[in-house]
Enzyme design. Structure first.
Site, short mmCIF file in Angstrom:
data_model
loop_
_atom_site.label_atom_id
_atom_site.label_comp_id
_atom_site.label_asym_id
_atom_site.label_seq_id
_atom_site.Cartn_x
_atom_site.Cartn_y
_atom_site.Cartn_z
N GLY A 8 0.82 -1.21 0.00
CA GLY A 8 0.00 0.00 0.00
C GLY A 8 0.85 1.26 0.00
O GLY A 8 1.96 1.29 -0.55
N SER A 9 0.36 2.28 0.65
CA SER A 9 1.04 3.59 0.61
C SER A 9 2.36 3.62 1.38
O SER A 9 3.11 4.59 1.26
CB SER A 9 0.10 4.67 1.15
#
EC number: 3.4.16.4
Length: 647
Positions: free
Chosen positions: A326-327
């Site tokens: 993810g981020s």
């Protein structure tokens, strides 16, 4: 008429007979002499050994297994002595009848019978196998009084492995179990076969398996004189066993237990490293299991509960669970852009809340963030910025930069079972898929890589190694769990030597740009609520990763999805920024936004490690339910909280 005998012919025949008889006698004596030479000279040593072995017996002395302790000396694996009731199947008259009669003297449960049956299937008929372990003194006395009734049955005093903290750190510590047939064959083919004579147990998982040679020790022996019936008469000589060494881990078991408590009933993994040297401070996989269940052979009910559980408690998620980052991947993308001169930190890009590419629309913040430079793109986690960056860089450029950081690579940690994960490239796709149309890399597949989605799949250990490398300015250390080994005989403590850190050659100015943006995340970005009031500087990045793919125009709504389909919550961080002493990567499966579930755990990890603070009961309960931000109430002093349960 009388026949005249030929005296000369008779004499010749007589002499011939005497000669033949003499030759036969001489040959017989020659054979006897030759046999004597063979027995007394040629085979003297061999026959002497056989005679000695008929008179004596070598009895192996199994060494005490070494202890496992944490960095502060807390015992994580130890031994205790107890009595077992054992049967040698080849010597028992009627096995089933024998067990039935034994059950009238000592308590033998159905699970004991099932375990004994399984052990018989895995062992040889002349092996001594336990039907009951850990007998009470009363049971020992009752059997001893009627022992004459049970040929092939005896009581033995054995050492048992014990894990005092039960489920805590079970994936890291591992467990021991009885040596199975495959392991016996492997040992017999090795140079260490003699050292395992008389040994019934071996490390099966974790440190118990990886450091088996250090923990096992060296087998001793007793040479006993025996009678014709095979009974011991007296001890001739002996060589004591050398106990196994004590293995000292870098784990802080109190921190480990705190983290496991903060996960509560949720699934996930956390790895905490010292970025200065690669020491593993905590290695958490939730849910856990009790390693004590495996020591004497786990019963069917417990095995089914563990093996068939949807939560997969036997899976070491820290080493074997792979997830999209993810981020949390965005800071590394930003560093790659700076190092490869694909972006300047001041370039501003418009974030309208989406990114159009190849006829597809990729979602970002609803409403958009407007103009963002690199600092704001990290601070507020702009998907659009990193979608664009990924397209500009291309999949192979991303791959080549991320590989030295450890993404998609085996880190070399001193535990077995680590998986590689997936760091995608055009070559990887060609080698992975069979259909020609699937082998080709499509440019649209690159877009999601920029925000840690797509084919990206890494372990929390890999993410923690990358985070630690970013924290210390670009020197990658091999993660390791074992810190030192203590010789049980001499008492000497020897540090386990690790390879020197590998400098990746990052420009310090570029590293500082990313550090400053990550500090802003915890000060004024997505992590601000969690790190509010922290007296130290920290740098972190929240992440939310999809567990299942959604349609292009389908809006994510956790309430409409099954629990196992909801997004994962991630957080990667280090502190203090000026001189990092701890780096952490954590995932809470299907828990949603990173700042809501994962970040609060990391905040309390930092408070423990840097401030010596331990959450109070109310705060712990709130974190375990995903209902906490900054710490609630007054924390306890860590040195006042014990990781060891009260007796």
């Amino acid at each position: 008429m009388t026949e005249l005998r030929n005296a000369e012919a008779d004499t010749w025949r007589f002499r011939l007979r005497v000669f033949v008889l003499g030759v036969v006698v001489l040959l017989a004596f020659a054979l006897i002499a030759a046999r004597l030479v063979v027995l007394q000279v040629v085979r003297h040593e061999d026959l002497a050994d056989q005679a000695e072995s008929n008179r004596t017996a070598i009895v192996p002395i199994v060494p005490n297994r070494g202890l496992i302790i944490d960095r502060n000396g807390v015992v994580l694996a130890t031994n205790y002595s107890a009595y077992t009731l054992e049967i040698t199947p080849s010597r028992a008259m009627d096995l089933e009848a024998t067990i039935d009669e034994l059950a009238q003297i000592v308590d033998i449960q159905p699970r004991d019978r099932r375990r004994f049956k399984r052990l018989r299937e895995e062992s040889r008929s002349f092996d001594s196998l336990p039907i009951r372990t850990r007998l009470t003194d009363q049971e020992v006395a009752r059997f001893a009084a009627q022992r004459y009734r049970f040929p092939g049955v005896e009581i033995k005093a054995r050492l048992f492995r014990n894990y005092p903290l039960g489920e805590v750190a079970s994936h890291a510590i591992g467990y021991i179990g009885r040596i199975n047939q495959r392991e016996k064959e492997r040992i017999e083919d090795s140079d260490d076969a003699a050292n395992y004579r008389g040994t019934d147990y071996i490390g099966k998982l974790g440190v118990e398996q990886s450091f088996e040679s250090m923990l096992h020790g060296h087998t001793g022996f007793e040479r006993m004189e025996t009678s014709a019936g095979g009974h011991a008469v007296r001890r001739l000589n002996s060589h004591p066993a050398t106990p196994g060494n004590t293995v000292m881990l870098s784990l802080d078991i109190k921190l480990q237990k705190l983290i496991e408590d903060m996960f509560g009933e949720r699934r996930g993994a956390l790895v905490a490293l010292d970025p200065r040297n690669g020491e593993v401070l905590a290695l958490v996989s939730k849910p856990t299991f009790d390693p004590n269940l495996f020591v004497e052979g786990i019963d069917q009910e417990n095995w089914q509960a563990l093996n068939e559980s949807i939560n997969k408690p036997l899976l070491n998620r820290a080493l074997r669970g792979t997830y999209p980052p993810g981020s949390t991947y965005k800071p590394f993308m930003a560093l790659a852009a700076l190092e490869l001169k694909k972006r300047s930190p001041t370039q501003v890009y418009n974030d309208p809340g989406f990114f159009n590419y190849g006829g597809r629309t990729f979602r970002s913040h609803e409403g958009g963030l407007g103009g963002v430079d690199m600092h704001r793109a990290i601070q507020y986690s702009s998907n659009t910025y990193f979608y664009s960056l990924a397209v500009d860089m291309g999949v192979d450029v991303i791959h080549d930069f991320m590989k030295p950081l450890g993404f998609g690579q085996v880190t070399g940690i001193d535990l077995g079972g680590e998986v590689r994960g997936v760091l995608p490239s055009t070559e990887w796709k060609r080698n992975t898929y069979k259909r020609p149309e699937m082998k080709r890399w499509y440019s649209g597949e690159t877009v999601s890589l920029g925000i840690g989605q797509g084919y990206n799949n890494f372990t929390m250990l890999q993410l923690a190694v990358a985070e630690a490398t970013l924290a210390n300015g670009g020197t990658r250390h091999r993660p390791h769990l074992v810190k030192a080994v203590k010789d049980q005989v001499s008492g000497q403590v020897s540090e386990v030597q690790q390879p020197p850190g590998e400098p990746l050659g990052f420009n310090p100015k570029n590293v500082a740009i990313v550090h400053n943006a990550l500090m802003a995340v915890n000060q004024a970005g997505t992590g601000r609520r969690v790190f509010m009031g922290a007296p130290y500087t920290s740098a972190g990045k929240t992440g939310t990763a999809q567990a299942v793919s959604l349609g292009q125009n389908v809006k994510y709504n956790a309430k409409l999805l099954e629990e196992h389909q909801r997004d994962h919550s991630l957080f990667a961080a280090f502190a203090p920024v000026e001189e990092p002493r701890i780096a952490v990567a954590v995932i809470v499966e299907n828990a949603g936004f990173g700042a809501a579930a994962a970040a609060p755990i990391v905040r309390r990890v930092f408070d423990y490690w840097l401030l010596g603070q331990y959450p109070n009961e109310q705060d712990l309960a709130a974190v375990a339910k995903g209902q906490a931000g900054a710490p609630i109430g007054v924390p306890r002093r860590a040195d006042e909280v014990s990781a060891v349960p009260e007796p």
